[in-house]
Design an enzyme around this catalytic site. Structure first.
Site, PDB file in Angstrom:
ATOM      1  N   ASP A  37      22.014  23.014  22.276  1.00  0.00           N
ATOM      2  CA  ASP A  37      20.851  23.638  22.909  1.00  0.00           C
ATOM      3  C   ASP A  37      20.726  22.994  24.284  1.00  0.00           C
ATOM      4  OD1 ASP A  37      18.298  24.145  23.835  1.00  0.00           O
ATOM      5  OD2 ASP A  37      17.311  23.747  21.926  1.00  0.00           O
ATOM      6  N   ILE A  38      20.829  23.784  25.317  1.00  0.00           N
ATOM      7  CA  ILE A  38      20.886  23.234  26.673  1.00  0.00           C
ATOM      8  C   ILE A  38      19.584  22.507  27.057  1.00  0.00           C
ATOM      9  CG2 ILE A  38      20.066  25.232  28.021  1.00  0.00           C
ATOM     10  CD1 ILE A  38      22.609  24.718  29.813  1.00  0.00           C
ATOM     11  N   ASN A  51      16.298  36.164  34.969  1.00  0.00           N
ATOM     12  CA  ASN A  51      16.348  37.561  35.423  1.00  0.00           C
ATOM     13  C   ASN A  51      15.740  37.604  36.823  1.00  0.00           C
ATOM     14  OD1 ASN A  51      13.421  38.163  35.278  1.00  0.00           O
ATOM     15  ND2 ASN A  51      13.753  37.809  33.090  1.00  0.00           N
ATOM     16  N   VAL A  60      17.911  31.642  26.697  1.00  0.00           N
ATOM     17  CA  VAL A  60      17.882  30.331  27.370  1.00  0.00           C
ATOM     18  C   VAL A  60      16.674  30.231  28.291  1.00  0.00           C
ATOM     19  CG1 VAL A  60      19.219  28.688  28.752  1.00  0.00           C
ATOM     20  CG2 VAL A  60      20.384  30.549  27.663  1.00  0.00           C
ATOM     21  N   ASP A  61      16.380  31.322  28.967  1.00  0.00           N
ATOM     22  CA  ASP A  61      15.279  31.348  29.928  1.00  0.00           C
ATOM     23  C   ASP A  61      13.965  30.952  29.252  1.00  0.00           C
ATOM     24  OD1 ASP A  61      14.044  31.845  32.324  1.00  0.00           O
ATOM     25  OD2 ASP A  61      14.242  34.030  32.255  1.00  0.00           O
ATOM     26  N   SER A 148      24.899  35.641  30.819  1.00  0.00           N
ATOM     27  CA  SER A 148      25.044  37.097  30.581  1.00  0.00           C
ATOM     28  C   SER A 148      25.541  37.494  29.190  1.00  0.00           C
ATOM     29  CB  SER A 148      25.974  37.763  31.625  1.00  0.00           C
ATOM     30  OG  SER A 148      25.313  37.940  32.841  1.00  0.00           O
ATOM     31  N   THR A 149      25.842  36.521  28.325  1.00  0.00           N
ATOM     32  CA  THR A 149      26.456  36.905  27.037  1.00  0.00           C
ATOM     33  C   THR A 149      25.446  37.070  25.899  1.00  0.00           C
ATOM     34  OG1 THR A 149      26.960  34.614  26.488  1.00  0.00           O
ATOM     35  CG2 THR A 149      28.679  35.855  27.619  1.00  0.00           C
ATOM     36  N   GLY A 150      24.165  37.002  26.222  1.00  0.00           N
ATOM     37  CA  GLY A 150      23.141  37.226  25.198  1.00  0.00           C
ATOM     38  C   GLY A 150      22.502  38.588  25.421  1.00  0.00           C
ATOM     39  N   TYR A 152      22.105  40.249  27.983  1.00  0.00           N
ATOM     40  CA  TYR A 152      22.812  41.093  28.964  1.00  0.00           C
ATOM     41  C   TYR A 152      24.156  41.602  28.453  1.00  0.00           C
ATOM     42  CZ  TYR A 152      19.327  40.245  32.648  1.00  0.00           C
ATOM     43  OH  TYR A 152      18.172  40.217  33.398  1.00  0.00           O
TER      44      TYR A 152
HETATM   45  N1  AR6 Z   1      20.927  26.646  24.847  1.00  0.00           N
HETATM   46  C1  AR6 Z   1      22.159  27.110  25.149  1.00  0.00           C
HETATM   47  N2  AR6 Z   1      22.496  28.424  25.063  1.00  0.00           N
HETATM   48  C2  AR6 Z   1      21.543  29.281  24.611  1.00  0.00           C
HETATM   49  C3  AR6 Z   1      20.230  28.870  24.266  1.00  0.00           C
HETATM   50  C4  AR6 Z   1      19.938  27.481  24.406  1.00  0.00           C
HETATM   51  N3  AR6 Z   1      18.733  26.981  24.118  1.00  0.00           N
HETATM   52  N4  AR6 Z   1      19.541  29.964  23.868  1.00  0.00           N
HETATM   53  C5  AR6 Z   1      20.380  31.010  23.935  1.00  0.00           C
HETATM   54  N5  AR6 Z   1      21.583  30.614  24.371  1.00  0.00           N
HETATM   55  P1  AR6 Z   1      20.609  34.901  27.179  1.00  0.00           P
HETATM   56  P2  AR6 Z   1      21.629  36.546  29.394  1.00  0.00           P
HETATM   57  C6  AR6 Z   1      22.815  31.395  24.632  1.00  0.00           C
HETATM   58  O1  AR6 Z   1      20.127  36.108  26.459  1.00  0.00           O
HETATM   59  O2  AR6 Z   1      22.557  37.263  28.488  1.00  0.00           O
HETATM   60  C7  AR6 Z   1      16.475  36.455  29.159  1.00  0.00           C
HETATM   61  O3  AR6 Z   1      15.433  37.158  28.570  1.00  0.00           O
HETATM   62  C8  AR6 Z   1      22.934  32.755  23.995  1.00  0.00           C
HETATM   63  O4  AR6 Z   1      23.397  32.619  22.644  1.00  0.00           O
HETATM   64  O5  AR6 Z   1      19.736  33.709  27.223  1.00  0.00           O
HETATM   65  O6  AR6 Z   1      22.130  36.064  30.717  1.00  0.00           O
HETATM   66  C9  AR6 Z   1      16.343  36.375  30.671  1.00  0.00           C
HETATM   67  O7  AR6 Z   1      15.000  36.339  31.093  1.00  0.00           O
HETATM   68  C10 AR6 Z   1      23.994  33.406  24.876  1.00  0.00           C
HETATM   69  O8  AR6 Z   1      25.303  32.980  24.494  1.00  0.00           O
HETATM   70  O9  AR6 Z   1      20.944  35.240  28.724  1.00  0.00           O
HETATM   71  C11 AR6 Z   1      17.024  37.629  31.126  1.00  0.00           C
HETATM   72  O10 AR6 Z   1      16.152  38.738  31.104  1.00  0.00           O
HETATM   73  C12 AR6 Z   1      23.709  32.808  26.264  1.00  0.00           C
HETATM   74  O11 AR6 Z   1      22.872  31.663  26.024  1.00  0.00           O
HETATM   75  C13 AR6 Z   1      18.121  37.838  30.118  1.00  0.00           C
HETATM   76  O12 AR6 Z   1      17.688  37.172  28.929  1.00  0.00           O
HETATM   77  C14 AR6 Z   1      23.008  33.747  27.235  1.00  0.00           C
HETATM   78  O13 AR6 Z   1      22.027  34.494  26.542  1.00  0.00           O
HETATM   79  C15 AR6 Z   1      19.415  37.193  30.550  1.00  0.00           C
HETATM   80  O14 AR6 Z   1      20.403  37.516  29.623  1.00  0.00           O
END
Ligand code: AR6
Length: 201
Positions: A37-38, A51, A60-61, A148-150, A152
């Site tokens: 968890d970052i 975003n 993550v955000d 971008s892999t969640g 997005y």
């Molecule tokens: N630590 C590390 N990685 C994580 C954590 C964490 N605590 N939580 C999730 N991940 P995403 P995106 C991974 O959706 O695709 C937000 O709502 C997750 O499993 O966080 O760039 C923003 O506000 C995945 O592999 O980011 C934007 O609207 C990766 O982090 C949108 O999501 C990215 O997932 C951005 O989407």
């Protein structure tokens, strides 16, 4: 040379946890991968997959704003007032509130739309602008999530290749102590591992 470390943690009752950690040296910088968890990391800079509003969200955000506290959001609001948010492929920097870091670098990766909307270049740009901003702020250790892999929905294998090749390319010219990828699931870690193992020395 890629080094893989298996750290065995043995708890009472004989429970064993295996922690995988991989590291490759590129010039003077360790490029490393770990599961985690970052928001729990210690680094000079933690990168947020934000975003364009910079006002927070899920994934993550959401986790970064929750763990870091309102100071981060307040600084994001100030940036919005100055420049109206953050474009896809771009990055901005704030302090890190309660996180174990000096900075949070908020970058906006592309939404996956099938691959013909410049998604690869925009994802590479998100990594490059984050690394550049970190370097300009004298960051020595930086932790990235898999941008971008969640939400997005960027395909993970393709994103891993862009992330690691972009970082490795940047490190041909610029030194850090460590560029760390903190990956949230085994599946994502495996894709990054496959990719890093295939990177040329
Ligand atoms: N630590 C590390 N990685 C994580 C954590 C964490 N605590 N939580 C999730 N991940 P995403 P995106 C991974 O959706 O695709 C937000 O709502 C997750 O499993 O966080 O760039 C923003 O506000 C995945 O592999 O980011 C934007 O609207 C990766 O982090 C949108 O999501 C990215 O997932 C951005 O989407």
């Amino acid at each position: 040379m890629l080094k893989v470390y298996n750290v065995f943690l043995v708890f009472g009752e004989g429970l064993i946890a295996v922690v995988l950690f991989m590291q490759k040296k590129i010039n003077n910088t360790f490029l490393s991968l770990k599961l985690g968890d970052i928001t729990k990391e210690t680094a000079d800079a933690i990168v947020n997959a934000a975003n364009h509003t910079l006002l927070g969200g899920g994934g993550v955000d959401g986790a970064i704003h929750k763990a870091g506290g309102t100071q981060i959001l307040n600084e994001c609001i100030e940036i919005r007032k100055r420049q109206g948010g953050c474009k896809t492929g771009d990055a901005v920097i704030t302090t890190a509130g309660r996180l174990n870091a000096r900075f949070v670098i908020h970058t906006v990766g592309p939404k996956w739309q099938g691959g013909s909307f410049n998604e690869d270049e925009l994802l590479a740009s998100a990594y490059k602008t984050s690394l550049r901003l970190a370097y300009d702020n004298k960051v020595e250790t930086i932790a990235f999530p898999s941008i971008s892999t969640g939400a997005y929905k960027f395909p993970v294998a393709r994103a891993a290749e862009i992330a690691l090749k972009t970082a490795a390319g940047f490190l041909q010219e610029y030194d850090f102590k460590e560029v760390r990828f903190v990956l949230f699931t085994d599946e994502v870690l495996e894709e990054y591992y496959r990719t890093i193992a295939g990177l040329k020395d």
